[in-house]
Design an enzyme around this catalytic site. Structure first.
Site, short mmCIF file in Angstrom:
data_model
loop_
_atom_site.label_atom_id
_atom_site.label_comp_id
_atom_site.label_asym_id
_atom_site.label_seq_id
_atom_site.Cartn_x
_atom_site.Cartn_y
_atom_site.Cartn_z
N ILE A 16 12.07 -4.10 -13.05
CA ILE A 16 11.51 -3.43 -13.95
C ILE A 16 10.59 -2.25 -13.45
O ILE A 16 10.25 -1.30 -13.99
CB ILE A 16 10.68 -4.02 -15.08
N GLY A 65 7.43 0.23 -6.34
CA GLY A 65 6.37 1.00 -5.83
C GLY A 65 6.31 0.77 -4.29
O GLY A 65 7.21 0.18 -3.67
N GLY A 66 5.38 1.44 -3.71
CA GLY A 66 5.12 1.65 -2.34
C GLY A 66 5.00 0.00 -1.71
O GLY A 66 5.36 -0.25 -0.72
N MET A 67 4.19 -0.83 -2.34
CA MET A 67 3.81 -1.99 -1.74
C MET A 67 4.52 -3.19 -2.35
O MET A 67 4.61 -4.25 -2.12
CB MET A 67 2.20 -2.22 -2.41
N VAL A 79 8.25 -5.07 -9.00
CA VAL A 79 8.03 -5.84 -10.53
C VAL A 79 9.03 -6.25 -10.99
O VAL A 79 10.24 -5.48 -11.21
CB VAL A 79 7.07 -4.89 -11.38
N LYS A 139 4.96 -9.32 -10.07
CA LYS A 139 4.80 -8.40 -9.02
C LYS A 139 5.23 -9.29 -7.50
O LYS A 139 4.07 -9.78 -7.29
CB LYS A 139 3.33 -7.85 -9.31
N ASP A 171 -6.47 3.87 -7.51
CA ASP A 171 -5.26 4.55 -7.59
C ASP A 171 -4.85 4.93 -9.12
O ASP A 171 -3.82 4.56 -9.39
CB ASP A 171 -4.11 3.54 -6.93
#
Length: 191
Positions: free
Chosen positions: A48, A51-53, A56, A71, A166
């Site tokens: 869903i 991201g960079g890290m 999810v 996550k 962030d």
């Protein structure tokens, strides 16, 4: 994640549709976690967010019948002690906050291949950046409401000396109520 079938270059963003090197149409990579079981409690169902890290996933907590968001840190960071500590700190600090404008954390653990994950509330809605792109113009009254909810969530975090480093539209989530009206916004890193 997408890849170029010709040169095998990988793309993590949703903006690219063709390879920047050779122009070939990108194809979606199958995610090996889809369909797998996590910690004997969660069945991973779909991606869903990315991201960079982390990625999810929507997952089903089969023993209690709930859907949750999981996550999972990207494997390339899994053995980085600093990155692992960051995920654990994020989960612990978020779990203590308990506020309507902050996503609820249910569990923290590791996959079978020792990659950290966080199990959290599955939100119904979209990240603020997608809402802005889709709607173009948002009425000022609604923007003020979203801003107030964001401020309330951040204030609660600051009460516990937690600093979200962030804050940006991609990390703010606009939740929808059952009647599809904008109900509330949650502050939390989605990926």
């Amino acid at each position: 994640m997408r890849t170029c079938p010709t040169c095998r270059l990988r793309y993590t963003g949703d903006d690219e549709t063709n390879c920047l090197v050779d122009g070939t149409a990108l194809v979606e990579l199958a995610d090996p976690r889809i369909g797998s079981e996590l910690s004997g409690r969660f069945r991973i169902e779909e991606v869903i967010g990315r991201g960079g890290m982390a990625t999810v996933y929507r997952a089903h907590q089969w023993r209690v019948g709930n859907d949750v968001a999981i996550k999972v840190m990207h494997e390339r960071f899994a053995h980085d002690a600093t990155a692992r500590e960051r995920v654990e700190r994020e989960a612990a600090s978020t779990a203590q906050l308990a506020h309507p404008n902050i996503v609820e954390v249910y569990d923290v653990g590791q996959t079978e291949d020792r990659v950290p994950y966080i199990a959290m509330e599955l939100l119904n809605g979209k990240p603020l950046d997608q809402v802005i792109r889709r709607r173009k113009a948002i009425p000022i009254r609604e923007l003020i409401g979203l801003g107030l909810q964001c401020a309330r969530g951040l204030s609660r975090a600051h009460d516990f000396d937690v600093v979200h480093r962030d804050i940006k539209p991609e990390n703010l989530f606009v939740c929808m109520s059952d009647d599809r009206q904008i109900e509330e916004r949650r502050v939390g890193k989605e990926c």
